[in-house]
Design a protein around this motif. Structure first.
Motif, PDB file in Angstrom:
ATOM      1  N   GLY A  91       0.798  -1.226   0.000  1.00 39.59           N
ATOM      2  CA  GLY A  91       0.000   0.000   0.000  1.00 39.59           C
ATOM      3  C   GLY A  91       0.820   1.260   0.000  1.00 39.59           C
ATOM      4  O   GLY A  91       0.341   2.340  -0.362  1.00 39.59           O
ATOM      5  N   GLY A  92       2.048   1.168   0.470  1.00 39.26           N
ATOM      6  CA  GLY A  92       2.917   2.341   0.491  1.00 39.26           C
ATOM      7  C   GLY A  92       2.573   3.351   1.570  1.00 39.26           C
ATOM      8  O   GLY A  92       3.040   4.502   1.523  1.00 39.26           O
ATOM      9  N   GLU A  93       1.784   2.958   2.604  1.00 39.70           N
ATOM     10  CA  GLU A  93       1.412   3.885   3.673  1.00 39.70           C
ATOM     11  C   GLU A  93       2.049   3.444   4.985  1.00 39.70           C
ATOM     12  O   GLU A  93       2.141   2.241   5.280  1.00 39.70           O
ATOM     13  N   SER A  94       2.483   4.413   5.741  1.00 38.10           N
ATOM     14  CA  SER A  94       3.113   4.118   7.032  1.00 38.10           C
ATOM     15  C   SER A  94       2.070   3.614   8.043  1.00 38.10           C
ATOM     16  O   SER A  94       0.881   3.952   7.964  1.00 38.10           O
ATOM     17  N   SER A  95       2.562   2.838   8.972  1.00 34.22           N
ATOM     18  CA  SER A  95       1.725   2.351  10.088  1.00 34.22           C
ATOM     19  C   SER A  95       2.435   2.752  11.382  1.00 34.22           C
ATOM     20  O   SER A  95       3.557   2.304  11.647  1.00 34.22           O
ATOM     21  N   ILE A  96       1.779   3.600  12.155  1.00 36.17           N
ATOM     22  CA  ILE A  96       2.422   4.164  13.345  1.00 36.17           C
ATOM     23  C   ILE A  96       1.701   3.714  14.623  1.00 36.17           C
ATOM     24  O   ILE A  96       0.474   3.775  14.714  1.00 36.17           O
ATOM     25  N   GLY A  97       2.494   3.290  15.611  1.00 38.57           N
ATOM     26  CA  GLY A  97       1.987   3.024  16.967  1.00 38.57           C
ATOM     27  C   GLY A  97       1.090   1.814  17.077  1.00 38.57           C
ATOM     28  O   GLY A  97       0.173   1.801  17.902  1.00 38.57           O
ATOM     29  N   GLU A  98       1.378   0.776  16.291  1.00 40.04           N
ATOM     30  CA  GLU A  98       0.542  -0.434  16.393  1.00 40.04           C
ATOM     31  C   GLU A  98       1.102  -1.345  17.482  1.00 40.04           C
ATOM     32  O   GLU A  98       2.304  -1.636  17.515  1.00 40.04           O
ATOM     33  N   LYS A  99       0.217  -1.772  18.364  1.00 34.35           N
ATOM     34  CA  LYS A  99       0.622  -2.698  19.420  1.00 34.35           C
ATOM     35  C   LYS A  99       0.506  -4.130  18.914  1.00 34.35           C
ATOM     36  O   LYS A  99      -0.505  -4.495  18.307  1.00 34.35           O
ATOM     37  N   MET A 100       1.511  -4.935  19.177  1.00 36.11           N
ATOM     38  CA  MET A 100       1.462  -6.352  18.800  1.00 36.11           C
ATOM     39  C   MET A 100       2.424  -7.126  19.683  1.00 36.11           C
ATOM     40  O   MET A 100       3.317  -6.549  20.309  1.00 36.11           O
ATOM     41  N   VAL A 101       2.223  -8.442  19.714  1.00 34.83           N
ATOM     42  CA  VAL A 101       3.076  -9.311  20.523  1.00 34.83           C
ATOM     43  C   VAL A 101       4.100  -9.949  19.596  1.00 34.83           C
ATOM     44  O   VAL A 101       3.758 -10.592  18.590  1.00 34.83           O
ATOM     45  N   ILE A 102       5.399  -9.764  19.929  1.00 35.20           N
ATOM     46  CA  ILE A 102       6.491 -10.348  19.161  1.00 35.20           C
ATOM     47  C   ILE A 102       7.348 -11.163  20.109  1.00 35.20           C
ATOM     48  O   ILE A 102       7.848 -10.634  21.114  1.00 35.20           O
ATOM     49  N   SER A 103       7.456 -12.443  19.784  1.00 34.82           N
ATOM     50  CA  SER A 103       8.244 -13.370  20.626  1.00 34.82           C
ATOM     51  C   SER A 103       7.782 -13.323  22.078  1.00 34.82           C
ATOM     52  O   SER A 103       8.581 -13.346  23.024  1.00 34.82           O
ATOM     53  N   GLY A 104       6.480 -13.199  22.264  1.00 32.78           N
ATOM     54  CA  GLY A 104       5.905 -13.237  23.601  1.00 32.78           C
ATOM     55  C   GLY A 104       6.006 -11.945  24.379  1.00 32.78           C
ATOM     56  O   GLY A 104       5.671 -11.912  25.567  1.00 32.78           O
ATOM     57  N   ARG A 105       6.470 -10.866  23.750  1.00 35.63           N
ATOM     58  CA  ARG A 105       6.616  -9.605  24.451  1.00 35.63           C
ATOM     59  C   ARG A 105       5.748  -8.538  23.803  1.00 35.63           C
ATOM     60  O   ARG A 105       5.588  -8.512  22.567  1.00 35.63           O
ATOM     61  N   ALA A 106       5.180  -7.664  24.634  1.00 37.55           N
ATOM     62  CA  ALA A 106       4.353  -6.583  24.113  1.00 37.55           C
ATOM     63  C   ALA A 106       5.230  -5.531  23.474  1.00 37.55           C
ATOM     64  O   ALA A 106       6.204  -5.069  24.078  1.00 37.55           O
ATOM     65  N   CYS A 107       4.902  -5.173  22.226  1.00 38.93           N
ATOM     66  CA  CYS A 107       5.723  -4.221  21.495  1.00 38.93           C
ATOM     67  C   CYS A 107       4.856  -3.151  20.839  1.00 38.93           C
ATOM     68  O   CYS A 107       3.671  -3.366  20.552  1.00 38.93           O
TER      69      CYS A 107
END
Length: 570
Positions: A72-88
């Protein structure tokens, strides 16, 4: 097409910048393959060496949405997600070269630690807020930063009127008499002091300095504990100890269950009683006057019991029974070391001991003039200062003074202060002598007779003739004499029936003299009857009594039978 800088110096610079960043950095090409990953990202994804290079990002982050940015070519800012079991927190940005989208970069911030610290901070705030001790925090400039609810409750001050204010200004405005925070700022050590809050409440405050990593003073955290209640308990304990020392001494401490009752049939005492009931609920000073023994103490007790102070101390002080040189220290107390021989702990005075209660100053006319001045000051200012003391103590007492002298005559003679008289005699109540209210004599006799029979567990009676004789007696000692006489008859007369012959001779003599119809024969007969009764009481049989009297046994029996018959028909 490569999206990395081609200049080796630039590559090295960007490499150092990206590697040193705390947040994780991942760069992918247009095929979503990883081209660059800094150490923070490698640590987060738990990959080693360069095994990540060229791999699709979804192999390491299955829930990655980097492909959406590439498409899409659009930035995504401030998205919360779990990576390797940690909140990011993830920010994704597309990368362009010469206007062509060639890849994307993700900046990953591990916020699990932030949540942890945020939770800890919240817990610490809760601990501070719900502490039973007051907490007061100022910065290195002495400016209030924080106070908790306990501090608000202890002091009555709202945090809104304190936060942001300098301690020096708050002291000037009378919030505190002194500031432990300013002392800690000056001395840079832990300090504890007793602080007076708003001029009303005592608290113990402990200021603790908090230093930064460089050793500089960062803030002062002060804990505040209300000791007003402890001071009250200490005072009550001191009072209790003093009560135990003076109990059964020359002072009377009020306690229920005595024979001190108001017994009357006469209109004179009814009038006194009604006046007492009218004025007792008010804290007004009262002067009781009347002859000695008329029951002024009973009336003072009644005044106390009918007032709102009835659950507080009632202390009777006989101003004439305490040596003049001791009277001041007994009334007003003294501080430790106030004079040679003084207790090292000091002593609470009787007036202070009666705080919130009632003091009966009996024989007030005997109070020395110098102490009359001090007592007047207590009544006017409602505060007391111990001997050797520097701080006045608030005092709430109700004074009931009593005297059998004419204070107005003493004022004229210069022996009693007129200003004190008017302070004491706001309400003046006169109690008539017992001779002026003969209707009360028999009820009082019966009352005390029943009381002492119960107290000494004896079963006795009093004849109507005895009561009549007592009614005709003049009672110069008033109710006190009557009470003592009844007790004497209960314990000293062996007969179960108290007859006129058992009365003291001075009472018999007076009642006979008062009887204008009494003949010589009647008086001789009365003396004979009394003599025979006394002898009969001492012996187990009439025969032995007759032998001691020197009369025939049958003569003695006839005399006693005739007296019994006269008593039955009389």
């Amino acid at each position: 097409m490569s999206i990395l800088p081609k200049d080796s110096v630039t590559i090295h610079l960007w490499g150092n910048i990206i590697s040193s960043m705390h947040n994780g950095i991942i760069v992918v090409n247009s095929d979503n393959e990883i081209l660059l990953m800094n150490e923070s990202a490698q640590k987060l994804l738990q990959v080693q060496d360069e095994a990540w290079k060229g791999r699709n990002i979804k192999a390491l982050i299955p829930n990655s949405r980097m492909h959406e940015v590439l498409q899409g070519g659009e930035s995504s800012i401030g998205e919360k997600m779990v990576i390797s079991g940690r909140a990011c927190m993830v920010n994704r940005t597309p990368l362009y070269e010469e206007g062509e989208r060639v890849g994307a970069m993700a900046v990953i911030q591990d916020i699990s630690e932030m949540d942890h610290y945020r939770t800890l901070l919240k817990q610490m705030e809760s601990i501070i807020e719900f502490s039973t001790d007051g907490i007061y925090v100022v910065d290195r400039e002495g400016v209030t930063m924080q106070v908790n609810s306990a501090y608000e409750e202890i002091t009555g001050f709202r945090r809104e009127e304190l936060i942001g204010r300098r301690m020096k200004d708050l002291m000037t405005e009378g919030y505190f008499d002194q500031s432990v925070s300013l002392l800690v700022l000056e001395q840079k050590r832990r300090i504890s002091i007793i602080q007076r809050i708003g001029g009303k409440k005592d608290v113990i405050v402990t200021g603790n300095p908090v230093f930064d990593d460089q050793g500089g003073l960062e803030m002062i955290v002060t804990s505040v504990r209300d000791i007003t209640h402890l001071n009250d308990l200490r005072n009550e304990l001191e009072k209790a100890h003093t009560f135990s020392r003076i109990q059964n001494n020359r002072y009377t401490i009020h306690s229920g269950g005595t024979e001190q009752s108001v017994i009357f049939h006469s209109p004179q005492i009814k009038k006194v009683y009604e006046k007492v009931r009218q004025v007792a609920p008010y804290p007004t000073s009262i002067l009781l006057n009347g002859p000695s023994g008329t029951g002024k103490e009973v009336m003072a007790n009644l005044i106390h019991d009918l007032s709102e102070r009835k659950e507080k101390p009632f202390i009777q002080i006989n101003c004439g029974a305490i040596p003049e040189q001791l009277l001041e220290s007994e009334l007003f107390g003294y501080e430790a070391g106030a004079f040679t021989g003084a207790s090292r702990n000091g002593k609470i005075g009787l007036l202070e001991l009666a705080d919130q209660g009632t003091v009966m100053l009996d024989e007030i006319a005997e109070l020395p003039l110098a102490l009359q001045v001090k007592l007047l000051r207590v009544l006017q200012e409602k505060q007391l200062q111990r001997i050797g003391g520097t701080k006045p103590r608030l005092l709430d007492i109700r004074i009931v003074a009593a005297t059998n002298q004419d204070l107005r005559k003493l004022i004229q003679a210069g022996k009693f202060r007129e200003d004190l008289f008017y302070r004491l005699a706001v309400v003046e109540i006169s109690i008539p002598s017992l001779a002026e209210r003969q209707e009360d004599i028999v009820p009082l006799v019966e009352h005390y007779f029943a009381y002492f029979c119960r107290q000494y567990r004896v079963d006795k009676q009093m004849s109507s003739e005895t009561k009549e004789s007592l009614k005709r007696y003049h009672w110069p000692g008033n109710v006190r004499e009557l009470r003592n006489l009844v007790e004497n008859m209960i314990v000293s007369v062996p007969s179960t029936m108290i007859e006129p012959v058992h009365l003291p001779l001075h009472i018999q003599d007076q009642t006979r003299c008062d009887d204008s119809h009494s003949t010589l024969k009647e008086r001789v007969s009365e003396f004979e009857r009394r003599l025979i009764h006394e002898v009969v009481e001492k012996h187990n049989s009439l025969r032995k009594a007759a032998e001691q009297l020197g009369v025939d046994h049958s003569t003695l029996v006839k005399k006693m039978q005739r007296w019994e018959k006269e008593k039955g028909t009389g």
